[in-house]
Design an enzyme around this catalytic site. Structure first.
Site, PDB file in Angstrom:
ATOM      1  N   ASP A  55      16.852  17.658 -37.617  1.00 16.01           N
ATOM      2  CA  ASP A  55      17.029  17.573 -36.162  1.00 16.01           C
ATOM      3  C   ASP A  55      18.425  17.012 -35.895  1.00 16.01           C
ATOM      4  O   ASP A  55      18.616  16.102 -35.099  1.00 16.01           O
ATOM      5  CB  ASP A  55      15.948  16.667 -35.556  1.00 16.01           C
ATOM      6  CG  ASP A  55      15.938  16.708 -34.028  1.00 16.01           C
ATOM      7  OD1 ASP A  55      16.372  17.720 -33.444  1.00 16.01           O
ATOM      8  OD2 ASP A  55      15.496  15.715 -33.420  1.00 16.01           O
ATOM      9  N   ASP A  72      17.118   9.091 -36.287  1.00 16.98           N
ATOM     10  CA  ASP A  72      16.006  10.010 -36.050  1.00 16.98           C
ATOM     11  C   ASP A  72      15.743  10.879 -37.280  1.00 16.98           C
ATOM     12  O   ASP A  72      15.862  12.103 -37.255  1.00 16.98           O
ATOM     13  CB  ASP A  72      16.272  10.877 -34.818  1.00 16.98           C
ATOM     14  CG  ASP A  72      15.028  11.630 -34.351  1.00 16.98           C
ATOM     15  OD1 ASP A  72      13.915  11.259 -34.774  1.00 16.98           O
ATOM     16  OD2 ASP A  72      15.183  12.582 -33.571  1.00 16.98           O
TER      17      ASP A  72
END
Length: 183
Positions: A55, A72
């Site tokens: 991501d 993340d």
């Protein structure tokens, strides 16, 4: 592709998230998109897979006190290198190719890059768009999601989403961005 594309499409259609007047258009369009995505993977052939962030985009790169932090990491997996690069490309073709040249100039200092992976830029973008809508839909009963994404589920959202997917169908028909390795 099954999880991000087909499963997303099926979830949205089976759970009546898409307004009735757009449902048939979405069903037909998403079927054509999945065929285009499959074609992009077929044209790419066998890929070398690496560990990826999963991501990776500018929002997940933080700079503080001249120190770069990548955050993340919950989507880390194994995949083609382009999966971690395509989200840094924006704008028109000329801008994307310029961004790609700069990005790959640094990337190839550390690892080889197979330009055949560029066939996956638009298929991956399309999968992300489809998956994002389903990701929101799967969490829509959570009041926090309704507060954070109040535009989701509106007729306007779905009209814009279908329009964006139509543009992606056209993008899937275009040649991939070019990169001229100067090493």
């Amino acid at each position: 592709m099954d999880r991000l594309g087909r499963a997303s499409r099926d979830f949205l259609l089976e759970n009546d998230f898409i307004p009735a007047h757009l449902s048939d258009a979405y069903a037909s369009l998403s079927r054509d998109l999945l065929a285009g995505i499959e074609n992009g993977w077929r044209e790419t052939g066998r890929l070398s897979l690496v560990r990826i962030h999963g991501d990776f985009h500018p929002g997940n790169v933080l700079v503080r006190d001249q120190q770069v932090h990548i955050v993340d990491l919950d989507d880390t997996s194994t995949g083609p290198a382009i999966q971690d690069l395509w989200m840094f490309l924006s704008g028109g073709r000329t801008e994307q190719e310029s961004q790609l040249a700069a990005l790959l100039s640094g990337y190839t200092d550390f690892r080889d890059f197979d330009p055949v992976e560029l066939n996956l830029v638009e298929p991956l973008r399309t999968l992300r768009m489809m998956h994002y809508a389903a990701w929101l839909a799967r969490r829509w009963e959570d009041p926090a999601f309704q507060r954070a994404f109040p535009w989701f589920g509106t007729v306007r959202y779905w009209e814009d989403h279908v329009l964006a997917l139509r543009e992606q169908l056209a993008a899937l028909q275009e040649p991939p961005p070019a990169w001229h390795d100067r090493s």
